[in-house]
Design a protein around this motif. Structure first.
Motif, PDB file in Angstrom:
ATOM      1  N   THR A  66       0.846  -1.205   0.000  1.00 26.62           N
ATOM      2  CA  THR A  66       0.000   0.000   0.000  1.00 26.62           C
ATOM      3  C   THR A  66       0.878   1.250   0.000  1.00 26.62           C
ATOM      4  OG1 THR A  66      -0.061  -0.084   2.402  1.00 26.62           O
ATOM      5  CG2 THR A  66      -1.908  -1.094   1.244  1.00 26.62           C
ATOM      6  N   SER A  91      -4.816   1.255  -0.882  1.00 29.75           N
ATOM      7  CA  SER A  91      -4.799   0.060  -1.739  1.00 29.75           C
ATOM      8  C   SER A  91      -5.959   0.137  -2.711  1.00 29.75           C
ATOM      9  CB  SER A  91      -4.923  -1.200  -0.868  1.00 29.75           C
ATOM     10  OG  SER A  91      -6.203  -1.239  -0.253  1.00 29.75           O
ATOM     11  N   GLY A 115      -1.303  -4.819  -6.502  1.00 28.55           N
ATOM     12  CA  GLY A 115      -1.794  -3.448  -6.376  1.00 28.55           C
ATOM     13  C   GLY A 115      -2.900  -3.167  -7.372  1.00 28.55           C
TER      14      GLY A 115
END
Ligand SMILES: Cc1cc2nc3c(=O)[nH]c(=O)nc-3n(C[C@H](O)[C@H](O)[C@H](O)COP(=O)(O)O)c2cc1C
Length: 326
Positions: free
Chosen positions: A214, A237, A264
């Motif tokens: 993140t 995220s 991601g």
């Protein structure tokens, strides 16, 4: 009377057709350096905790492997809430604070695992933390270790370690000499150039890189006029970070000869394909679980298989990093 020759010919035709069909069906198994998994979808760390029962369901739902919540030397209860909220646009902000039961309790839980390919995520401040944890797990069934060098909101671990390439080198090198189990370094974007961290991890002998974690972020409640997260700062995220993660995978694969797991903002099979074309050999699935639950793994595998058939790819290896040719 039954024509024996006709039956023989039909049998031969069926065998031939089966061979032809199985030849045409793309192979979605993948090698991430020394790590082999049946398909490239992996549950990302911290998304569904460490319950072996839940991991079993995820594996049965089609995941190639699962990553545990990051485990530390001692148990941690994490931060006070709010610790997770939606920021819209399929993005999430979290500051859980790496809550986990600690290595001793975790190693007992891990003994229940019979068949799931589990990647254990470890978080610590020093090489001694990491080696102690690896030694405590030496008799467990583990596919690989993923070193969390990238959590953006807990002091003295995660990004604080990842931002120190010399420390990263020492940690990786010492773990490599302490275990035969493959080591993955999970990187994020901190205050130093993340490629320096990767360089150090490669010099230390790391087997693969996961990119990315993140991204440090925050939000303010304008009525209460204060930060929303209990910890004030957290990690972003989900969909909003996908293009940044793709850029990182592309950069890493252009610069280093190291297997990469992309992570991601992956929400469907086309996102997974994008990561593979950028240079990833596998992908981790995180925030989308909030929207699509466990179905996401088989959906991605099916979409990926269809895409590979259409584009005449026989296996994942043929696809990895193709976009770098242009
Ligand atoms: C609630 C939550 C908890 C997380 N916990 C961890 C963790 O313990 N260790 C870690 O390396 N990453 C952790 N992450 C980061 C994810 O593994 C992943 O890198 C990140 O969410 C980006 O992927 P995504 O956009 O698909 O969610 C966590 C993410 C979320 C949303």
């Amino acid at each position: 009377m039954i024509n024996v020759n006709l039956i023989k010919n039909i049998r031969l035709l069926i065998i031939f057709m089966n061979c032809f069909i199985s030849k045409m069906k793309p192979d979605i198994s993948t090698h991430i350096g020394p790590i082999f998994i049946d398909n490239p979808t992996i549950l990302a760390s911290g998304i569904l905790g460490i319950s072996i029962n839940i991991f079993n369901r995820i594996y049965s739902s089609g995941a190639g492997a699962v990553v545990t919540k990051s485990i530390s030397m001692l148990p941690s209860s994490g931060y006070d809430g709010p610790s997770l909220f939606s920021v819209g646009g399929d993005g999430w902000l979290n500051a859980i604070g790496l809550s986990n039961p600690g290595i001793d309790n975790f190693s007992k839980m891990l003994r229940q695992n019979k068949k799931i390919p589990i990647i254990v995520s470890l978080v610590g401040s020093t090489d001694i933390d990491f080696i102690t944890m690896v030694k405590k797990l030496q008799n467990s069934k583990i596919l690989a270790y993923e070193l969390n060098l990238s959590c953006p909101h807990v002091d003295k671990v995660g990004l604080d370690v990842g931002d120190d390439p010399e420390l990263v080198y020492n940690i990786v090198k010492k773990i490599k000499s302490a275990t035969q189990t493959p080591i993955i370094a999970k990187v994020g974007l901190g205050s130093t150039n993340y490629l320096d961290t990767i360089h150090a991890a490669c010099d230390g002998g790391v087997d693969a890189i996961t990119a990315i974690n993140t991204l440090r972020a925050m939000a303010i409640d304008i009525d209460a006029m204060k930060p929303i997260l209990g910890n004030k700062i957290g990690g972003l995220s989900g969909r909003p970070i996908k293009t940044i993660a793709i850029r990182c995978v592309y950069e890493i694969s252009s610069k280093y000869n190291i297997p990469i797991i992309g992570c991601g903002g992956i929400f469907d099979w086309s996102d997974a394909v994008e990561f593979i074309l950028a240079g990833a050999s596998a992908v981790q699935i995180g925030s989308v679980i909030n929207n699509k639950w466990m179905q996401i793994f088989s959906d991605i595998n099916q979409g990926l298989t269809n895409y590979m058939s259409q584009k005449n790819f026989a296996n994942i290896g043929e696809m990895v990093g193709i976009s770098k040719k242009f």
